[in-house]
Every structure is written in structure tokens, then in C-alpha cells.
Write a protein that holds these residues in place. Structure first.
Motif, short mmCIF file in Angstrom:
data_model
loop_
_atom_site.label_atom_id
_atom_site.label_comp_id
_atom_site.label_asym_id
_atom_site.label_seq_id
_atom_site.Cartn_x
_atom_site.Cartn_y
_atom_site.Cartn_z
N LEU A 104 -3.93 17.01 -21.84
CA LEU A 104 -4.61 16.09 -21.95
C LEU A 104 -4.77 15.55 -23.46
N ALA A 105 -5.11 16.57 -24.33
CA ALA A 105 -4.87 16.30 -25.71
C ALA A 105 -3.68 15.57 -26.34
N ARG A 106 -2.45 16.49 -25.54
CA ARG A 106 -1.05 16.03 -26.11
C ARG A 106 -1.07 14.72 -25.77
N ARG A 107 -1.31 14.15 -24.60
CA ARG A 107 -1.29 12.80 -23.94
C ARG A 107 -2.11 11.81 -24.78
N ARG A 108 -3.19 12.18 -25.25
CA ARG A 108 -3.86 11.37 -26.16
C ARG A 108 -3.42 11.04 -27.37
N LYS A 109 -2.92 12.29 -28.03
CA LYS A 109 -2.21 12.18 -29.49
C LYS A 109 -1.09 11.37 -29.26
N GLN A 110 -0.19 11.27 -28.12
CA GLN A 110 1.03 10.33 -28.00
C GLN A 110 0.80 8.97 -27.85
N ALA A 111 -0.28 8.64 -27.27
CA ALA A 111 -1.00 7.29 -27.02
C ALA A 111 -1.34 6.55 -28.14
#
Length: 166
Positions: A159-166
Motif C-alpha cells: 500500500l505504501a508503494r502504491r501511494r508513492k506511485q500515485a
């Protein structure tokens, strides 16, 4: 004259009147541990006739845990022990004195590193002995708990990686 007789009687009664067994204070005894978070040790002592106070000190790994154990007299036809009090780290323990069978048992007492067991009692006959064991068990998580922890950390990282990419 009467006062001198009373003083003399008091001195004689303290010198000869009460039989006193030897008291025992153990050195610090290391409990033997295993990989599962469990420590154990047996102990024993004997006494001549009379009153006694024994202090046993045990040490283990130091994590929060629970102690379970028992102490029983080693009876024979010529001797006996009655326990009068027993404490583990200041907590009173249950005592049972039935004829020549005396015992102390305790279950799941919270402990943390050092244990002090204090026993008082009296031996009769030709002297007597007692023996016991103490077991300390810590709460070791099940392997599935570690699996759930790793899975949760993986989801959080995703989830942290997904937020960072968005």
C-alpha cells in the motif's frame, strides 16, 4: 529475688527451650532453559529438628513469564515437616499439611527474571527433608503469528508503494 528467678528462667528457656534447625539461604540458582521459552530447576534440602526459614533465589532469562511448581516433604516413619508459610516474590502460596505429607503448589504466577522463594516451617522427629521443582514458561508466539505479522507488513509495504506511485 523473684526478678532474678524470672530473668534466669527467661535466659535458660531461650538458650535450651526452643530447638532451632539451621536456616538455609541458597546462592542464586540459574534455571535451565530451552529454545521454547521454558526454564526449570529442581532443588532440595534437609534439616535437623526445629524451626527453619529457607530462602531460595532463582534466575532465568528475564522475560515476562509465569511460574509453576511444587515442594513436598520427603517423609519417613521417624520424621516430618510442617510448612507454616511460603511466598514466591512476596505472593503467598497454598500450603497443605496432612499428617506426614506436607506440600506447597503454585500455578501461573507472573514473574520477571528473578524469583525469591521463602519457606518457613518446622521439622519433627529425627529431622526431615523436602524437595521441589520450579518451572517458568514465557508466552512464545505460534509460528502462524509470525506468518500473519509478515503478511501484514507485506500488505502495508504494498500500500505504501502504491501511494508513492500515485
Amino acid at each position: 529475688m523473684k526478678l532474678q528467678s524470672i530473668v534466669l528462667a527467661a535466659l535458660l528457656s531461650t538458650a535450651f527451650g526452643g530447638a532451632m534447625a539451621e536456616n538455609y539461604t541458597s546462592p542464586v540458582i540459574a534455571l535451565v532453559g530451552d529454545d521454547a521459552g521454558s526454564w526449570t530447576k529442581g532443588f532440595e534440602t534437609n534439616h535437623t529438628v526445629g524451626l527453619f526459614t529457607d530462602t531460595w533465589t532463582f534466575q532465568y532469562g528475564g522475560v515476562a513469564a509465569e511460574a509453576t511448581g511444587f515442594i513436598k516433604n520427603l517423609q519417613n516413619t521417624k520424621s516430618n515437616i510442617d510448612f507454616y508459610s511460603a511466598t514466591l516474590n512476596g505472593v503467598a502460596l497454598d500450603i497443605s499439611n496432612l499428617g506426614k505429607k506436607s506440600e506447597i503448589e503454585f500455578f501461573d504466577l507472573p514473574v520477571n527474571g528473578k524469583l525469591t522463594l521463602v519457606l518457613t516451617g518446622e521439622t519433627f522427629g529425627t529431622g526431615a527433608s523436602y524437595a521441589g521443582t520450579i518451572d517458568v514458561t514465557s508466552a512464545v508466539p505460534e509460528p502462524t503469528t509470525y506468518g500473519m505479522l509478515m503478511g501484514g507488513l507485506g500488505v502495508m509495504a504494498f500500500l505504501a508503494r502504491r501511494r508513492k506511485q500515485a
